[in-house]
Design a protein around this motif. Structure first.
Motif, PDB file in Angstrom:
ATOM      1  N   GLY A  42      34.940 129.578 109.622  1.00 33.25           N
ATOM      2  CA  GLY A  42      35.543 130.682 108.094  1.00 33.25           C
ATOM      3  C   GLY A  42      35.835 129.067 107.224  1.00 33.25           C
ATOM      4  N   ASN A  43      36.006 127.905 107.675  1.00 33.67           N
ATOM      5  CA  ASN A  43      36.498 127.236 106.522  1.00 33.67           C
ATOM      6  C   ASN A  43      34.894 126.504 105.621  1.00 33.67           C
ATOM      7  N   GLY A  44      33.592 127.075 106.460  1.00 34.84           N
ATOM      8  CA  GLY A  44      32.329 126.537 105.602  1.00 34.84           C
ATOM      9  C   GLY A  44      32.376 128.128 104.424  1.00 34.84           C
ATOM     10  N   ILE A  45      33.019 129.734 103.966  1.00 42.35           N
ATOM     11  CA  ILE A  45      33.262 130.481 103.689  1.00 42.35           C
ATOM     12  C   ILE A  45      34.299 130.336 103.368  1.00 42.35           C
ATOM     13  N   ILE A  46      35.462 129.474 103.122  1.00 36.43           N
ATOM     14  CA  ILE A  46      36.373 129.275 102.059  1.00 36.43           C
ATOM     15  C   ILE A  46      35.829 128.577 101.425  1.00 36.43           C
ATOM     16  N   TYR A  47      35.204 127.620 101.151  1.00 30.23           N
ATOM     17  CA  TYR A  47      34.774 126.705 100.694  1.00 30.23           C
ATOM     18  C   TYR A  47      34.225 127.654  99.395  1.00 30.23           C
ATOM     19  N   GLY A  48      32.749 128.118 100.267  1.00 31.71           N
ATOM     20  CA  GLY A  48      32.182 128.236  99.737  1.00 31.71           C
ATOM     21  C   GLY A  48      32.767 129.885  98.848  1.00 31.71           C
ATOM     22  N   LEU A  49      33.549 130.151  99.151  1.00 35.47           N
ATOM     23  CA  LEU A  49      34.313 131.880  97.895  1.00 35.47           C
ATOM     24  C   LEU A  49      35.324 130.739  97.112  1.00 35.47           C
ATOM     25  N   THR A  50      35.727 129.954  96.895  1.00 37.58           N
ATOM     26  CA  THR A  50      36.001 128.872  95.687  1.00 37.58           C
ATOM     27  C   THR A  50      35.362 128.748  94.559  1.00 37.58           C
ATOM     28  N   LYS A  51      33.760 128.751  95.564  1.00 40.26           N
ATOM     29  CA  LYS A  51      32.922 128.485  94.622  1.00 40.26           C
ATOM     30  C   LYS A  51      31.856 129.970  93.865  1.00 40.26           C
ATOM     31  N   CYS A  52      32.751 130.866  93.814  1.00 42.07           N
ATOM     32  CA  CYS A  52      32.063 131.788  93.543  1.00 42.07           C
ATOM     33  C   CYS A  52      32.347 132.240  92.577  1.00 42.07           C
ATOM     34  N   LYS A  53      31.448 133.094  90.742  1.00 40.31           N
ATOM     35  CA  LYS A  53      32.177 133.229  89.868  1.00 40.31           C
ATOM     36  C   LYS A  53      31.722 134.512  89.296  1.00 40.31           C
ATOM     37  N   GLY A  54      31.689 135.466  90.367  1.00 41.94           N
ATOM     38  CA  GLY A  54      31.694 136.605  90.289  1.00 41.94           C
ATOM     39  C   GLY A  54      33.016 137.738  90.457  1.00 41.94           C
ATOM     40  N   GLU A  55      32.983 138.970  90.159  1.00 47.15           N
ATOM     41  CA  GLU A  55      33.988 139.439  90.356  1.00 47.15           C
ATOM     42  C   GLU A  55      34.763 139.794  91.480  1.00 47.15           C
ATOM     43  N   PHE A  56      33.702 140.390  92.300  1.00 44.11           N
ATOM     44  CA  PHE A  56      33.660 141.002  93.651  1.00 44.11           C
ATOM     45  C   PHE A  56      32.778 139.773  94.736  1.00 44.11           C
ATOM     46  N   ILE A  57      33.057 139.627  95.877  1.00 41.48           N
ATOM     47  CA  ILE A  57      32.780 138.336  96.475  1.00 41.48           C
ATOM     48  C   ILE A  57      32.926 138.806  97.807  1.00 41.48           C
ATOM     49  N   GLY A  58      32.201 138.299  98.767  1.00 42.30           N
ATOM     50  CA  GLY A  58      32.115 138.239 100.193  1.00 42.30           C
ATOM     51  C   GLY A  58      31.343 137.278 101.365  1.00 42.30           C
ATOM     52  N   TRP A  59      30.762 137.562 102.292  1.00 38.05           N
ATOM     53  CA  TRP A  59      30.255 137.054 102.691  1.00 38.05           C
ATOM     54  C   TRP A  59      29.470 137.674 104.018  1.00 38.05           C
ATOM     55  N   THR A  60      28.412 136.792 103.946  1.00 38.06           N
ATOM     56  CA  THR A  60      27.637 137.770 105.860  1.00 38.06           C
ATOM     57  C   THR A  60      26.924 136.389 106.011  1.00 38.06           C
TER      58      THR A  60
END
Length: 251
Positions: free
Chosen positions: A78-96
């Protein structure tokens, strides 16, 4: 390249000791996600294999759709994903996932399903073993009763939503409970849950960091149950606080 430097979608892919999968993963992203206004953020989540070597070759150019960031120490999925989400520039975001059990084309198909800001897209896995299906059904049944919301295939990927949902998160978990947390937050905020069927083949390389034995599944169950009860306490406290606030205002 990203069309007109405009990013509408961002997908985070946490990588923990996935060096065997990375070449194929990157090529599949280039084939299926490039030139669709999709930004792919690969997170080296504290890997101890050669993942860093392969990911370090990616340049974080604003004009490229593929970017990478490194976390020195693995704290959790979860920590890796949350960190990645803070770097997102898109309007719609997520993970896989990075293990190739979830194809990057599923991300593209998921984003196409989004029609408005209140859509929450989640994969529904096909092709798993009977034991894995039984495990998922049991967890879904338990969480649905405990949290008083219907859940199904909680850990299915990809997970996609509008960034506003992420901006409202508080105390999100650093482990695999993040999938449940995001799903639950979408439910209580009245998001429209849309499921897409995704094939789920066996891993080609590497070993799962959690799904590699019966013992690992038990450990995951224990961690998830612990978080679920903590989440339930938050719900009760929130309901108690809001009910008393309404009562005091009425008085």
């Amino acid at each position: 390249m990203i069309k007109n430097n405009k990013i509408k979608y961002s997908i985070v892919i946490p990588c923990y000791n996935e060096s065997g999968n990375l070449d194929s993963l990157i090529n599949m992203c280039k084939i299926n996600l490039c030139n669709n206004n999709i930004e792919v953020i690969l997170i080296d989540n504290g890997s101890t294999d050669k993942s860093d070597e392969k990911l370090s070759k990616i340049k974080n150019d604003d004009n490229t759709f593929l970017k990478t960031f490194k976390i020195k120490q693995n704290i959790g999925y979860g920590n890796g994903i949350i960190y990645g989400l803070t770097k997102c520039k898109g309007e719609f975001i997520g993970w896989t996932h990075a293990d190739l059990q979830t194809d990057p084309i599923d991300v593209f198909n998921g984003f196409k399903k989004i029609e408005n800001k209140k859509d929450f897209i989640k994969g529904k896995r096909r092709g798993r073993s009977f034991f894995d299906i039984f495990f998922s059904i049991g967890m879904s049944f338990f969480e649905s009763i405990l949290l008083n919301k219907f859940f199904w295939d909680i850990n299915g990927q990809p997970t996609l939503f509008h960034r506003d949902l992420f901006l409202n998160w508080k105390n999100a978990p650093n482990d695999f409970s993040l999938d449940l947390f995001a799903y639950y937050m979408a439910k209580i905020n009245n998001y429209h849950i849309k499921r897409i069927n995704v094939d789920f083949p066996d891993r080609k390389f590497g070993v799962s960091s959690w799904n590699n034995s019966f013992t690992s599944k038990i450990k995951l169950i224990i961690r998830t149950l612990k978080f679920s009860f903590e989440l339930r306490k938050r719900i009760k406290f929130k309901d108690y606080y809001e009910n008393n606030l309404a009562k005091n205002n009425k008085d």
